[in-house]
Design an enzyme around this catalytic site. Structure first.
Site: not given
Ligand code: GLC
Length: 554
Positions: A96, A203, A253, A327-328
């Site tokens: 990641d 990310d 993402e 995880h979110d």
């Molecule tokens: C992404 C991650 C999340 C994190 C955010 C900032 O959305 O999945 O867990 O808080 O990025 O890095």
């Protein structure tokens, strides 16, 4: 065949997966212990969320050193062993990469704070508005809000400027207009590639290119101004070329994105990414788009979104990542299923629903055994910075503690971060010590050992879905058409490839549901055979949370 179409990715949140050294925090050696379990499931890639050196303000998404492993997770030797041990079992590692921002503890930010001009140019620094004199910080440069609540700008006297942080105040955004920043980050990716990593998740990567002009968002919180920004595609192509990512599996993402951009990110001729995560389908239970306002999921909207994205990506030659959990996100059985009466049925239906769509499926740790939200009842049980901030925001808006806790118990990111439930042993077999975050109270019933002990386990259903993808090219290669579009209860689609057809019928309700087309068993008269389902036999309609998958050749 493109390499990632018939693959399945398993996401590991290392902090909560398996603790091997008894400190209550999961670690890399804990993952090594469980590789046989993962190989048994049949997945191809393990995406491991950040375990780099970090003050853990945002659980590792605040990186203080991109090329060092945080000692709480292990060492570089442990990582090498993990890559080798996984490889022996046919499992590849995806890392990641958090390249939109660093931690404020990163050496670059520390040097910027110390006045080093080179490193000040790594971050996004601006003067305030309405300054009353040279010493006055003034007001934040724009009205943009950060993802975790509050302004996206922080005044920093040592910089003499406001710095931009689209996430926590401890996560200053990097300035991707600076070529030196882009080269440093490509170097980070190369570093891990050289250590045997086979793929990357990037990310919030569609937030790297900020608008040319920084101005107030008159319609919202700013996100529409900085998502999919002006140079994002160019920066991604450059990263792919300079880090040598062509041919690797990559997933971006994408926050608040759209179909048009996702086609550009993923079309093979664009040379950007293999696939993308988008989140529109996970907002159908946000009242008026507000995550912190509860609403029952709008299943018609969910159906519309899947139909639009699936067919749009297919027609434009793009590729989706398919997922419910990460995880979110809260746990999907607690969210779109029924965690009490129909936990197993709804977990399986939800799995088949996305695994047989067009795209690459992701399984988030614990999803394969139907883990639920923990149902925390006290603010002391929460750890997540977003949840803690929003708890306060909800109280400030006049909610009672009880109301705010109820919202958190449905919406908090910690719902997906509780320790993996391996067995009925203390702490769910996750650790010998008190875990860093409480285990869900149902661990004695919902755990890997008990699920595997059942003939029709959720785990074996997932394993079968993965096997179907490997055995039947229609799943990876076929086109997709949505059926029953006016049906308020049933999400249904057909996949077609050569002379084959696959029909997937999913009842999203606790009640018996009928098809508009007629009887479910009519498919059998048309020569279809049931390939997989979560109930015995077939009837006229669909039983609560029933899924039936039919297949026909010719
Ligand atoms: C992404 C991650 C999340 C994190 C955010 C900032 O959305 O999945 O867990 O808080 O990025 O890095």
């Amino acid at each position: 065949m493109t390499d990632f179409r018939n693959k399945v990715v398993y996401q590991i949140y290392p902090k909560s997966f398996k603790d091997s050294d008894g400190d209550g925090v999961g670690d890399l050696r804990g993952i090594i212990e469980k590789l046989d379990y993962l190989a048994e499931l049949g997945v191809d890639y393990l995406w491991i969320t950040p375990f780099f050196l970090s003050p853990q303000k945002d659980n590792g998404y605040d990186v203080a050193d991109y090329t060092a492993i945080d000692p709480r997770f292990g060492s570089m030797e442990d990582f090498e062993e993990l890559v080798n041990a996984a490889g022996k079992r046919g499992l590849k590692i995806m890392l990641d990469m958090v390249l939109c921002h660093t931690s404020d503890q990163h050496l670059w930010f520390q040097k910027a704070l110390g006045g080093d001009e080179t490193y000040r140019r790594y971050y996004i620094l601006r003067d305030g508005r309405n300054k009353k004199g040279p010493e006055d910080p003034g007001e934040p440069p724009t009205n943009w809000q950060c993802a975790f609540g509050g302004s996206a700008w922080q005044w920093e006297p040592r910089l003499g400027k406001w710095y931009l942080h689209l996430h926590d105040v401890s996560q200053p955004d990097l300035d991707w207009t600076n070529p030196r920043v882009r080269e440093e980050l490509a170097g980070v990716v190369r570093f891990w590639k050289e250590r045997g990593v086979a793929g990357f998740r990037f990310d919030v990567i569609n937030l790297i290119s900020k608008p040319e002009r920084f101005e107030d968002d008159t319609e919202g919180l700013g996100r529409r101004l900085f998502a999919d920004g002006p140079h994002v595609h160019e920066y991604l192509r450059e990263l792919v070329a300079s880090a040598g990512l062509e041919g690797m599996v990559t997933v971006g993402e994408m926050a608040s994105t759209d179909l048009e951009n996702c086609l550009l990110y993923t079309r093979p001729d664009a040379h950007e990414l293999s696939m993308v995560f988008n989140f529109h389908h996970l907002k159908v239970d946000y009242r008026d788009g507000d995550k912190w306002a509860l609403m029952e999921p709008d299943i018609m909207e969910l159906k519309r979104l899947f139909a639009a994205w699936q067919t749009g990506m297919a027609e434009g030659g793009g590729w989706n990542a398919l997922f419910w959990c990460n995880h979110d996100q809260p746990r999907i059985v607690s969210r779109f299923g029924d965690e009490k009466t129909y936990r197993k049925e709804s977990a399986k239906m939800l799995a088949a629903c996305i695994h047989l769509m067009r795209g690459t499926p992701y399984i988030y740790q614990g999803e394969e055994i139907g883990m639920t939200n923990p149902g925390y009842t006290s603010i002391d049980q929460y750890r997540d910075v977003e949840s803690l901030n929003h708890y306060q925001i909800l109280l400030d808006k006049g909610k009672t503690e009880g109301e705010a806790l109820e919202i958190l118990s449905v919406r908090s990111r910690d719902n997906g971060r509780t320790p993996m439930q391996w067995s009925e042993e203390p702490h769910g077999g996750f650790s010998e010590a008190e875990p860093w975050i409480p285990v869900a109270a149902n661990f004695a019933e919902v755990n890997v050992a008990s699920d595997l002990g059942e003939k029709d386990s959720i785990f074996s259903f997932y394993r079968e879905l993965i096997r179907i993808r490997k055995e039947m090219p229609i799943v990876a290669e076929g086109g997709i058409w949505f059926l029953e579009e006016e049906n308020p209860d049933v999400l249904a689609y057909e996949r077609r490839w050569n002379n084959e057809s696959l029909i997937v019928l999913c009842n999203f309700r606790r009640q018996y549901a009928r098809l508009i087309k007629g009887c479910v068993s009519d498919y059998e008269k048309d020569g279809y055979r049931k390939r997989i389902g979560n109930y015995q036999g077939t009837g006229a309609g669909l039983r609560p949370y029933e899924v039936i998958v039919y297949h026909k050749v010719g």
